[in-house]
Each structure stands twice: as C-alpha cells, then as structure tokens.
Scaffold this motif. Structure first.
Motif, mmCIF file in Angstrom:
data_model
loop_
_atom_site.group_PDB
_atom_site.id
_atom_site.type_symbol
_atom_site.label_atom_id
_atom_site.label_comp_id
_atom_site.label_asym_id
_atom_site.label_seq_id
_atom_site.Cartn_x
_atom_site.Cartn_y
_atom_site.Cartn_z
ATOM 1 N N ALA A 165 -12.525 -42.341 24.073
ATOM 2 C CA ALA A 165 -12.774 -42.002 22.435
ATOM 3 C C ALA A 165 -14.082 -42.647 22.140
ATOM 4 C CB ALA A 165 -11.655 -42.968 21.693
ATOM 5 N N LYS B 163 -16.906 -39.951 22.724
ATOM 6 C CA LYS B 163 -16.982 -38.894 21.923
ATOM 7 C C LYS B 163 -17.448 -39.384 20.508
ATOM 8 C CE LYS B 163 -12.830 -36.149 23.839
ATOM 9 N NZ LYS B 163 -11.554 -35.757 23.521
ATOM 10 N N LEU B 164 -17.245 -40.493 20.085
ATOM 11 C CA LEU B 164 -17.515 -40.925 18.680
ATOM 12 C C LEU B 164 -19.206 -40.838 18.751
ATOM 13 C CD1 LEU B 164 -16.753 -42.317 15.932
ATOM 14 C CD2 LEU B 164 -17.109 -44.542 17.092
ATOM 15 N N ALA C 228 -20.785 -37.422 17.915
ATOM 16 C CA ALA C 228 -20.334 -36.938 16.586
ATOM 17 C C ALA C 228 -21.480 -36.268 16.168
ATOM 18 C CB ALA C 228 -19.547 -37.906 15.727
ATOM 19 N N GLU D 141 -16.681 -35.474 11.231
ATOM 20 C CA GLU D 141 -16.484 -35.568 12.699
ATOM 21 C C GLU D 141 -16.239 -36.970 13.254
ATOM 22 O OE1 GLU D 141 -17.234 -33.918 17.306
ATOM 23 O OE2 GLU D 141 -18.848 -33.757 15.897
ATOM 24 N N ARG E 295 -13.390 -38.901 11.800
ATOM 25 C CA ARG E 295 -12.191 -38.373 12.199
ATOM 26 C C ARG E 295 -11.964 -38.972 13.883
ATOM 27 N NH1 ARG E 295 -11.160 -34.924 16.289
ATOM 28 N NH2 ARG E 295 -13.264 -33.709 16.215
ATOM 29 N N LEU E 296 -13.241 -38.933 14.655
ATOM 30 C CA LEU E 296 -13.161 -39.963 15.856
ATOM 31 C C LEU E 296 -13.104 -41.208 15.855
ATOM 32 C CD1 LEU E 296 -16.032 -37.568 17.669
ATOM 33 C CD2 LEU E 296 -13.456 -37.570 18.037
ATOM 34 N N ASP F 81 -9.636 -41.940 15.835
ATOM 35 C CA ASP F 81 -9.076 -41.819 17.411
ATOM 36 C C ASP F 81 -9.430 -43.276 17.992
ATOM 37 O OD1 ASP F 81 -8.315 -39.339 16.819
ATOM 38 O OD2 ASP F 81 -9.878 -38.304 18.035
ATOM 39 N N VAL F 82 -10.533 -43.914 17.606
ATOM 40 C CA VAL F 82 -10.977 -45.131 18.253
ATOM 41 C C VAL F 82 -10.121 -46.325 17.804
ATOM 42 C CG1 VAL F 82 -12.739 -47.073 18.396
ATOM 43 C CG2 VAL F 82 -13.439 -44.517 18.712
#
Length: 107
Positions: free
Chosen positions: A36, A39-40, A43, A48, A51-52, A55-56
């Motif tokens: 996660a 992915k951050l 971004a 985005e 949103r990420l 998730d984190v």
C-alpha cells in the motif's frame, strides 16, 4: 476500546488461532502495508493519493493489531521496556538535531 479490552482480544486471538498462525498473519499484513505504501508513492493525482492514503490507514490498523499480538507473544513488558529505551535515544537524537539547526541559524 480500552487497553484492557484490547489485551483480552489479543490474548483470545492468539489462543484461538495459535501463535504460529498469528505470526504468519503478521507477516502477511506487513506485506500488505508495504504494498500500500509503494502504491501511494506512485500516485499520479491528489485524488488517487487520498484514496491510497485510506488504504495505508487500513493496512496500518491491521499491522498494529498484529504487532500487538507479536509483542504479547514476545513478552509485552519487555517489548515496552525496549521501546521506551529506543524512544529515549530517538528523543535525544531529535533534540541534538534541533540544537544543531538552531546553532546553524545563529551562525
């Protein structure tokens, strides 16, 4: 949730699923948090990123729960003692860095 309630749930989870299963789950959850975070970093937009970041936060909560279980298995009081020592060293380093920055500003 109180810390007493948390401790009871942590103990129940270890007793119910077993230490080995919970250690494996800790590894899995830490992997998901790592993914996660990666992915951050990638971004492309603020939307985005936000949103990420959610998730984190979710994966951080999962990891925190698992770390509490691992700490319980490793001897919670000993973990607390070591953590306090390490936090003391970190605080000393931060204090020193701030002092250096103040001294550099005066120069």
């Amino acid at each position: 949730m109180t810390s007493e309630r948390t401790a009871k749930i942590i103990t129940r989870a270890i007793d119910t699923y077993g230490a080995d299963a919970q250690l494996k789950m800790a590894i899995e959850e830490m992997s998901e948090l790592t993914k996660a975070i990666c992915k951050l970093w990638r971004a492309d937009t603020e939307e985005e990123f936000e949103r990420l970041l959610e998730d984190v936060a979710e994966e951080t909560a999962d990891v925190t729960i698992m770390v509490l279980q691992v700490a319980s298995m490793a001897g919670g009081e000993e973990v607390d003692r070591i953590m306090n020592e390490k936090l003391g060293r970190l605080e000393a380093r931060l204090d020193e860095k701030e002092k250096e920055e103040r001294d550099n500003e005066k120069s």
